[in-house]
Design an enzyme around this catalytic site. Structure first.
Site, PDB file in Angstrom:
ATOM      1  N   VAL A   1      -0.126  -2.545  10.585  1.00 15.87           N
ATOM      2  CA  VAL A   1       0.463  -2.097  11.847  1.00 15.87           C
ATOM      3  C   VAL A   1      -0.033  -2.943  13.032  1.00 15.87           C
ATOM      4  CG1 VAL A   1       0.874   0.266  11.062  1.00 15.87           C
ATOM      5  CG2 VAL A   1      -1.308  -0.282  12.102  1.00 15.87           C
TER       6      VAL A   1
ATOM      7  N   LYS B   1      -9.571   2.193  -1.851  1.00 21.09           N
ATOM      8  CA  LYS B   1      -9.768   1.499  -0.567  1.00 21.09           C
ATOM      9  C   LYS B   1     -11.127   1.838   0.052  1.00 21.09           C
ATOM     10  CE  LYS B   1      -7.198   0.606   3.771  1.00 21.09           C
ATOM     11  NZ  LYS B   1      -5.956   0.966   4.499  1.00 21.09           N
TER      12      LYS B   1
ATOM     13  N   CYS C   1      -5.002  -3.499   2.511  1.00 20.21           N
ATOM     14  CA  CYS C   1      -4.748  -3.586   3.953  1.00 20.21           C
ATOM     15  C   CYS C   1      -5.994  -3.859   4.790  1.00 20.21           C
ATOM     16  CB  CYS C   1      -3.991  -2.338   4.402  1.00 20.21           C
ATOM     17  SG  CYS C   1      -2.969  -2.673   5.858  1.00 20.21           S
TER      18      CYS C   1
ATOM     19  N   GLU D   1       0.859  -1.191   0.000  1.00 24.80           N
ATOM     20  CA  GLU D   1       0.000   0.000   0.000  1.00 24.80           C
ATOM     21  C   GLU D   1       0.896   1.243   0.000  1.00 24.80           C
ATOM     22  OE1 GLU D   1      -2.053  -0.016   3.748  1.00 24.80           O
ATOM     23  OE2 GLU D   1      -3.450   1.590   3.187  1.00 24.80           O
TER      24      GLU D   1
HETATM   25  C1  ACM Z   1      -3.943  -0.261   7.174  1.00 24.22           C
HETATM   26  O1  ACM Z   1      -5.073  -0.425   6.684  1.00 24.22           O
HETATM   27  N1  ACM Z   1      -2.979   0.321   6.507  1.00 24.22           N
HETATM   28  C2  ACM Z   1      -3.651  -0.724   8.532  1.00 24.22           C
END
Ligand code: ACM
Length: 262
Positions: free
Chosen positions: A169, A109, A142, A38
């Site tokens: 994370v 996203k 992510c 990402e």
């Molecule tokens: C994330 O969605 N970058 C934790």
């Protein structure tokens, strides 16, 4: 078909260096499909929307897409990579799918994580499948992993490989992808970052351990926690078309959506 997760350490706000490093890494190991992290070109931890805006590029006209299109053409491969997309006044945390013939698709996203809600607009288009001939690909980014609907929607549309660009994370995703792949009968390539973004005396660490997971939930390959590396697996994407868990149970057809109302 060879699929690869490119685990790299991006430097914040050094897009030219990050693009160069990504190309170096994918030139190291031959694959048909590479998934990059990402926001691989910009880094992740923006101080605010203005900073994200400054890092964002129009898709596919921006410099990052131009470099990726040239690389995909030269290496005769497909690439999925995360970047900040500028679309008029709107800003998206996006990933692009690029092939030897050029730009194919952009995913924005849908499920923004934590402070991303201050920097980006949430994705405005549904999950979609992309047929690249050798495989059918679904894109997610992510934190989309925590919503089972993301991969279910991609599986219901026929995706065989989930291209999962990440800057993880939290410590949960790699284990969760075992279940996500098993319940949907798909492959997933989770390409994560290593290293840290250091901003204003604070740092945010990324968890590495990029992973390729198979349709039975087996971890086919996993990268280290700290090092840059390219994970490659030789797969038959057609394995994801067999949704029979046993002679009596089909992962998609046995669902009972009429009884899932709250
Ligand atoms: C994330 O969605 N970058 C934790």
């Amino acid at each position: 078909m060879k699929i690869a997760a490119v685990q790299m350490n991006c430097r914040f706000n050094e897009p030219e260096r990050n693009r160069r490093r990504a190309i170096q890494l994918l030139e190291r190991t031959r694959a048909d499909l590479y998934v990059l992290p990402e926001l691989f070109n910009s880094g992740y931890w923006f101080s605010g929307r203005e900073e994200a805006q400054a890092a964002a590029e129009p898709v596919p006209e921006g410099e990052t897409c131009r470099v990726l299109i040239a690389a995909a053409k030269r290496l005769r491969c497909h690439l999925v990579a995360g970047l900040a997309e500028k679309a008029g006044d709107r800003l998206f945390n996006a990933s692009v799918l690029i092939g030897p013939g050029g730009f194919i698709a952009c995913y924005r996203k849908i499920h923004l994580f934590d402070e991303e809600k201050k920097w980006f607009d949430p994705g405005d288009k549904p999950f979609a499948v992309h047929d690249i001939g050798v495989a059918k690909l679904g894109l997610m980014i992510c934190f989309d992993w925590i919503f089972p609907e993301s991969m279910r929607s991609l599986a219901l549309q026929g995706s065989q490989i989930i291209c999962h660009s990440a800057n993880l994370v939290l410590p949960y995703c790699q284990a969760a992808m075992v279940t996500r792949c098993l319940e949907n009968g798909v492959f997933a390539v989770t390409a994560n970052r290593v290293g840290q973004d250091r901003r204003g005396g604070q740092s945010l660490s990324f968890t590495g351990r990029s992973q390729i997971t198979d349709p039975r939930g087996r971890i086919a390959a996993r990268a280290s926690k700290l090092m840059e590396e390219v994970l490659v697996q030789d797969i038959d994407p057609g394995r994801a078309d067999d949704k029979w868990l046993n002679p009596a149970n089909h992962l998609l057809n046995d669902r009972r959506p009429a009884l899932y109302q709250s």
